[in-house]
Design a protein around this motif. Structure first.
Motif, PDB file in Angstrom:
ATOM      1  N   ARG A 248       7.333   2.876  -3.654  1.00 55.72           N
ATOM      2  CA  ARG A 248       6.088   2.143  -3.418  1.00 55.72           C
ATOM      3  C   ARG A 248       4.966   2.828  -4.190  1.00 55.72           C
ATOM      4  NH1 ARG A 248       6.083   1.263   3.025  1.00 55.72           N
ATOM      5  NH2 ARG A 248       6.747   3.451   2.976  1.00 55.72           N
ATOM      6  N   SER A 249       4.302   3.797  -3.583  1.00 55.40           N
ATOM      7  CA  SER A 249       3.203   4.465  -4.277  1.00 55.40           C
ATOM      8  C   SER A 249       3.652   5.693  -5.043  1.00 55.40           C
ATOM      9  CB  SER A 249       2.110   4.868  -3.274  1.00 55.40           C
ATOM     10  OG  SER A 249       2.609   5.834  -2.358  1.00 55.40           O
ATOM     11  N   MET A 250       4.904   6.122  -4.873  1.00 55.26           N
ATOM     12  CA  MET A 250       5.377   7.336  -5.528  1.00 55.26           C
ATOM     13  C   MET A 250       6.769   7.152  -6.105  1.00 55.26           C
ATOM     14  SD  MET A 250       4.168  10.531  -3.161  1.00 55.26           S
ATOM     15  CE  MET A 250       4.668  11.652  -4.449  1.00 55.26           C
ATOM     16  N   ASN A 251       6.939   7.589  -7.346  1.00 55.76           N
ATOM     17  CA  ASN A 251       8.262   7.627  -7.963  1.00 55.76           C
ATOM     18  C   ASN A 251       8.587   9.010  -8.509  1.00 55.76           C
ATOM     19  OD1 ASN A 251       9.264   4.883  -7.689  1.00 55.76           O
ATOM     20  ND2 ASN A 251       7.556   4.310  -9.005  1.00 55.76           N
ATOM     21  N   PHE A 252       7.695   9.969  -8.234  1.00 54.32           N
ATOM     22  CA  PHE A 252       7.903  11.346  -8.689  1.00 54.32           C
ATOM     23  C   PHE A 252       7.393  12.272  -7.598  1.00 54.32           C
ATOM     24  CE2 PHE A 252       6.022  15.228 -10.436  1.00 54.32           C
ATOM     25  CZ  PHE A 252       7.052  15.739 -11.208  1.00 54.32           C
ATOM     26  N   ILE A 253       8.186  13.281  -7.260  1.00 51.47           N
ATOM     27  CA  ILE A 253       7.787  14.274  -6.259  1.00 51.47           C
ATOM     28  C   ILE A 253       8.097  15.655  -6.804  1.00 51.47           C
ATOM     29  CG2 ILE A 253       8.356  15.271  -4.004  1.00 51.47           C
ATOM     30  CD1 ILE A 253       8.733  12.438  -2.967  1.00 51.47           C
ATOM     31  N   HIS A 254       7.162  16.574  -6.635  1.00 49.22           N
ATOM     32  CA  HIS A 254       7.368  17.967  -7.010  1.00 49.22           C
ATOM     33  C   HIS A 254       7.066  18.832  -5.792  1.00 49.22           C
ATOM     34  CE1 HIS A 254       6.211  21.553  -9.846  1.00 49.22           C
ATOM     35  NE2 HIS A 254       7.298  21.785  -9.133  1.00 49.22           N
ATOM     36  N   ALA A 255       8.092  19.467  -5.262  1.00 44.45           N
ATOM     37  CA  ALA A 255       7.938  20.340  -4.092  1.00 44.45           C
ATOM     38  C   ALA A 255       7.412  21.695  -4.537  1.00 44.45           C
ATOM     39  CB  ALA A 255       9.263  20.484  -3.355  1.00 44.45           C
ATOM     40  N   MET A 256       6.147  21.716  -4.913  1.00 43.42           N
ATOM     41  CA  MET A 256       5.550  22.904  -5.506  1.00 43.42           C
ATOM     42  C   MET A 256       5.308  24.012  -4.503  1.00 43.42           C
ATOM     43  SD  MET A 256       2.681  21.250  -8.017  1.00 43.42           S
ATOM     44  CE  MET A 256       1.807  22.816  -8.028  1.00 43.42           C
ATOM     45  N   SER A 257       5.408  25.241  -5.002  1.00 42.90           N
ATOM     46  CA  SER A 257       4.885  26.427  -4.328  1.00 42.90           C
ATOM     47  C   SER A 257       5.287  26.476  -2.854  1.00 42.90           C
ATOM     48  CB  SER A 257       3.359  26.448  -4.501  1.00 42.90           C
ATOM     49  OG  SER A 257       2.812  27.636  -4.013  1.00 42.90           O
ATOM     50  N   THR A 258       4.277  26.532  -1.976  1.00 40.68           N
ATOM     51  CA  THR A 258       4.530  26.732  -0.547  1.00 40.68           C
ATOM     52  C   THR A 258       5.173  25.527   0.119  1.00 40.68           C
ATOM     53  OG1 THR A 258       2.256  26.052  -0.046  1.00 40.68           O
ATOM     54  CG2 THR A 258       2.669  28.408  -0.321  1.00 40.68           C
ATOM     55  N   ALA A 259       5.225  24.373  -0.543  1.00 36.90           N
ATOM     56  CA  ALA A 259       5.891  23.210   0.060  1.00 36.90           C
ATOM     57  C   ALA A 259       7.339  23.520   0.385  1.00 36.90           C
ATOM     58  CB  ALA A 259       5.805  22.015  -0.878  1.00 36.90           C
ATOM     59  N   LYS A 260       7.958  24.402  -0.415  1.00 39.08           N
ATOM     60  CA  LYS A 260       9.363  24.730  -0.193  1.00 39.08           C
ATOM     61  C   LYS A 260       9.570  25.564   1.066  1.00 39.08           C
ATOM     62  CE  LYS A 260       9.959  26.266  -4.485  1.00 39.08           C
ATOM     63  NZ  LYS A 260       8.843  25.634  -5.226  1.00 39.08           N
ATOM     64  N   ARG A 261       8.531  26.227   1.535  1.00 43.34           N
ATOM     65  CA  ARG A 261       8.666  27.041   2.745  1.00 43.34           C
ATOM     66  C   ARG A 261       8.653  26.191   4.016  1.00 43.34           C
ATOM     67  NH1 ARG A 261       3.980  31.428   1.158  1.00 43.34           N
ATOM     68  NH2 ARG A 261       4.718  31.848  -0.968  1.00 43.34           N
ATOM     69  N   ASP A 262       8.212  24.967   3.884  1.00 43.24           N
ATOM     70  CA  ASP A 262       8.128  24.056   5.022  1.00 43.24           C
ATOM     71  C   ASP A 262       9.516  23.486   5.306  1.00 43.24           C
ATOM     72  OD1 ASP A 262       7.653  21.989   6.816  1.00 43.24           O
ATOM     73  OD2 ASP A 262       5.724  21.465   5.915  1.00 43.24           O
ATOM     74  N   TYR A 263      10.002  23.697   6.492  1.00 43.93           N
ATOM     75  CA  TYR A 263      11.347  23.235   6.838  1.00 43.93           C
ATOM     76  C   TYR A 263      11.487  21.731   6.659  1.00 43.93           C
ATOM     77  CZ  TYR A 263      15.753  22.866   9.386  1.00 43.93           C
ATOM     78  OH  TYR A 263      17.050  22.626   9.731  1.00 43.93           O
ATOM     79  N   SER A 264      10.413  20.994   6.941  1.00 45.64           N
ATOM     80  CA  SER A 264      10.491  19.535   6.840  1.00 45.64           C
ATOM     81  C   SER A 264      10.719  19.085   5.399  1.00 45.64           C
ATOM     82  CB  SER A 264       9.221  18.884   7.396  1.00 45.64           C
ATOM     83  OG  SER A 264       8.096  19.206   6.601  1.00 45.64           O
ATOM     84  N   THR A 265      10.242  19.863   4.406  1.00 51.01           N
ATOM     85  CA  THR A 265      10.489  19.516   3.010  1.00 51.01           C
ATOM     86  C   THR A 265      11.984  19.562   2.715  1.00 51.01           C
ATOM     87  OG1 THR A 265       8.351  20.431   2.347  1.00 51.01           O
ATOM     88  CG2 THR A 265       9.996  20.109   0.610  1.00 51.01           C
ATOM     89  N   GLY A 266      12.631  20.637   3.138  1.00 51.19           N
ATOM     90  CA  GLY A 266      14.073  20.742   2.938  1.00 51.19           C
ATOM     91  C   GLY A 266      14.832  19.650   3.663  1.00 51.19           C
ATOM     92  N   GLU A 267      14.383  19.304   4.863  1.00 50.98           N
ATOM     93  CA  GLU A 267      15.036  18.232   5.615  1.00 50.98           C
ATOM     94  C   GLU A 267      14.955  16.905   4.865  1.00 50.98           C
ATOM     95  OE1 GLU A 267      13.084  18.391   9.481  1.00 50.98           O
ATOM     96  OE2 GLU A 267      15.017  18.941  10.364  1.00 50.98           O
ATOM     97  N   GLN A 268      13.782  16.633   4.279  1.00 47.92           N
ATOM     98  CA  GLN A 268      13.609  15.376   3.562  1.00 47.92           C
ATOM     99  C   GLN A 268      14.494  15.327   2.306  1.00 47.92           C
ATOM    100  OE1 GLN A 268       9.300  13.775   3.653  1.00 47.92           O
ATOM    101  NE2 GLN A 268       9.083  15.956   4.045  1.00 47.92           N
ATOM    102  N   ILE A 269      14.617  16.470   1.635  1.00 47.90           N
ATOM    103  CA  ILE A 269      15.490  16.527   0.465  1.00 47.90           C
ATOM    104  C   ILE A 269      16.944  16.313   0.888  1.00 47.90           C
ATOM    105  CG2 ILE A 269      16.425  18.126  -1.260  1.00 47.90           C
ATOM    106  CD1 ILE A 269      13.480  19.173  -1.444  1.00 47.90           C
TER     107      ILE A 269
END
Length: 298
Positions: A248-269
């Motif tokens: 929809r509004s996004m076709n590119f995502i970059h899990a930059m920097s501290t985003a990787k420390r967030d458990y929810s980021t890993g869950e979404q991946i």
């Protein structure tokens, strides 16, 4: 436009990313990120090449079986360098390109091709970082402790004291000659200062200076046109991962920097990998449960 990944595994082994592995909350998310990145780019572009070392090939190719088009194990040549200099693997990969390319970070993912203005650009980057406070501190550390500062930086700073950088989450272009010249300057910046780098307070962040700030200075001094994927990025847009907006509004995502420390980021991946490439999700889970992944880089 050729898509490339790079992995110099020595810094990953050292733990210099300050995380369980690669900065992620759990090791399994590191491997899932590689898989999701490789597979989403390959789906859009048909091919993706990998520049790595032998240890990286062992994990990504021999163990995970990721479908890279070509694999080059040249990055063992960097193993005499300190693991604090983790960006050298990327810069080496830029330096050996002979045709137009886009280097993409392994924690970036795509659900549509890049816009045509990116694919046809002489020089392209993810976005411009304007005068971030932390970048000022990192540069002051470099200027205070290192004996060699490239002329490109000194020239730029005669009239520009701000520390702007181009984010290299994606980077490349059609002007491969420029990237070879830039890479030579970046390696010289590092090599001339090898005795003094241990003095740095922010050793790991020297990477952003020789990779992104030097790049910005060279482009600015020579009036190079640089095409940005995001021209006015909001911090939340880059750092938070709106996976619900894919298509929809996004076709590119970059899990930059501290985003990787967030458990929810890993869950979404993990969810996206399960949903879109279930065979790779299952393979990684099975390997992880059998302890065949956690120590493969060591």
């Amino acid at each position: 436009m050729k898509i490339i990944h790079s992995l110099w595994s020595k810094p990953v082994n050292s733990g210099c990313y300050k995380g369980v592995i690669g900065g992620w909350n759990k090791p399994i998310f590191f491997y899932m990120s590689w898989a999701l990145s490789c597979l989403t780019y390959k789906r859009q572009y048909g091919e993706i090449d990998l520049y790595c070392d032998k240890a990286g090939k062992k994990v990504l190719i021999d163990t995970l079986g990721l479908p890279y088009s070509n694999v080059y194990t040249e990055l063992d040549e960097l193993n005499e360098y300190s693991t604090d200099l983790w960006a050298l693997g990327k810069i080496y990969a830029y330096s050996v390109q002979k045709e137009p390319f886009i280097h993409v970070d392994y924690d970036s993912y795509i659900w549509d091709r890049f816009p045509s203005y990116i694919e046809t650009a002489d020089i392209l980057v993810q976005h411009k970082e304007s005068n971030y406070k932390q970048n000022i501190a990192y540069y002051n550390d470099v200027e205070s402790n290192l004996s060699y500062i490239p002329d490109d930086i000194l020239t730029f700073r005669t009239n520009n004291l701000e520390i702007n950088e181009y984010n290299a989450g994606i980077i490349g272009g059609n002007d491969v000659t420029f990237f070879r010249e830039y890479s030579e300057k970046a390696f010289r910046f590092v090599n001339e200062n090898l005795p003094d780098i241990p003095k740095l307070r922010y050793k790991g962040m020297f990477n952003s200076i020789y990779e992104q700030y030097l790049f910005y200075c060279i482009c600015s001094n020579s009036n190079k046109k640089v095409s940005c994927l995001f021209n006015n990025p909001k911090e939340d847009f880059i750092y938070k991962n709106y996976f619900s907006e894919i298509g929809r509004s996004m076709n590119f995502i970059h899990a930059m920097s501290t985003a990787k420390r967030d458990y929810s980021t890993g869950e979404q991946i993990a969810y996206r990998l399960f949903f879109e490439f279930p065979e790779y999700y299952k393979k990684i889970v099975d390997l992880y449960k059998s302890n065949k992944l956690t120590n493969d880089f060591k």
